[in-house]
Design a protein around this motif. Sequence first.
Motif, short mmCIF file in Angstrom:
data_model
loop_
_atom_site.label_atom_id
_atom_site.label_comp_id
_atom_site.label_asym_id
_atom_site.label_seq_id
_atom_site.Cartn_x
_atom_site.Cartn_y
_atom_site.Cartn_z
N PRO A 112 0.81 -1.22 0.00
CA PRO A 112 0.00 0.00 0.00
C PRO A 112 0.84 1.26 0.00
O PRO A 112 1.90 1.32 0.61
N GLY A 113 0.36 2.25 -0.71
CA GLY A 113 1.02 3.54 -0.77
C GLY A 113 0.04 4.58 -1.25
O GLY A 113 -1.07 4.26 -1.66
N TYR A 114 0.45 5.83 -1.20
CA TYR A 114 -0.40 6.94 -1.60
C TYR A 114 -0.04 7.40 -3.01
O TYR A 114 -0.91 7.60 -3.85
N GLY A 115 1.23 7.49 -3.29
CA GLY A 115 1.70 7.84 -4.63
C GLY A 115 1.77 6.64 -5.54
O GLY A 115 1.44 6.72 -6.72
N LEU A 116 2.21 5.51 -4.99
CA LEU A 116 2.30 4.25 -5.73
C LEU A 116 1.74 3.12 -4.88
O LEU A 116 2.12 2.98 -3.71
N VAL A 117 0.87 2.32 -5.46
CA VAL A 117 0.37 1.10 -4.81
C VAL A 117 0.94 -0.05 -5.62
O VAL A 117 0.67 -0.17 -6.81
N GLY A 118 1.76 -0.88 -4.97
CA GLY A 118 2.31 -2.04 -5.66
C GLY A 118 1.29 -3.16 -5.72
O GLY A 118 0.61 -3.43 -4.73
N ILE A 119 1.20 -3.80 -6.88
CA ILE A 119 0.26 -4.89 -7.10
C ILE A 119 1.04 -6.09 -7.64
O ILE A 119 1.83 -5.96 -8.57
N GLY A 120 0.79 -7.27 -7.07
CA GLY A 120 1.37 -8.50 -7.58
C GLY A 120 0.35 -9.62 -7.47
O GLY A 120 -0.29 -9.78 -6.43
N VAL A 121 0.16 -10.36 -8.54
CA VAL A 121 -0.80 -11.46 -8.55
C VAL A 121 -0.05 -12.74 -8.90
O VAL A 121 0.68 -12.78 -9.90
#
Length: 165
Positions: free
Chosen positions: A8-17
């Motif tokens: 989680p982040g405000y400028g960048l949210v990292g996503i991995g599936v």
Amino acid sequence: MRILGVDPGYGLVGIGVIETFGNRISHVFHGVIETPKNAPRGKRLKQIYEEFSNILDEFSPSECAMEKLFFVKNVTTAIGVGEARGVILLALEEREIPVFEYAPNEVKISLTGYGRASKKQIQENIKRFLNLENLPQPDDAADALAIAWCHALQSRMRRVTHEKD
């Protein structure tokens, strides 16, 4: 089982599936949700919510693994991350997707055996474990894949432990 990892982040949210099949774990997707720095807070949170909701609808994860919040020196950053985390949790709750949280050192241990591993070590191991051609970029996406990997291992250990009971 399909696992969504979130950094989680405000400028960048990292996503991995990732997806698990028995003892095999495979890469499905990684990327980031990026919000413009000059946009008002409400618009940034709405963008995170909408893009994250689209990711949930597209990939239909069974479970979500997320990095636990930890103390940061910059209170303004912590508030933004907390708000972003809130809209992410809302989207997950709306779809009744269970959320599991892991501390950064737990994630590092699951990938390297060492709780103070560097970002580069994490990226190298994720690349190797998921048979990726390149290091996952940006760092936030690599972190999200690492969180998902950690959850896959923890879930496997819980299943094995319960089978023995």
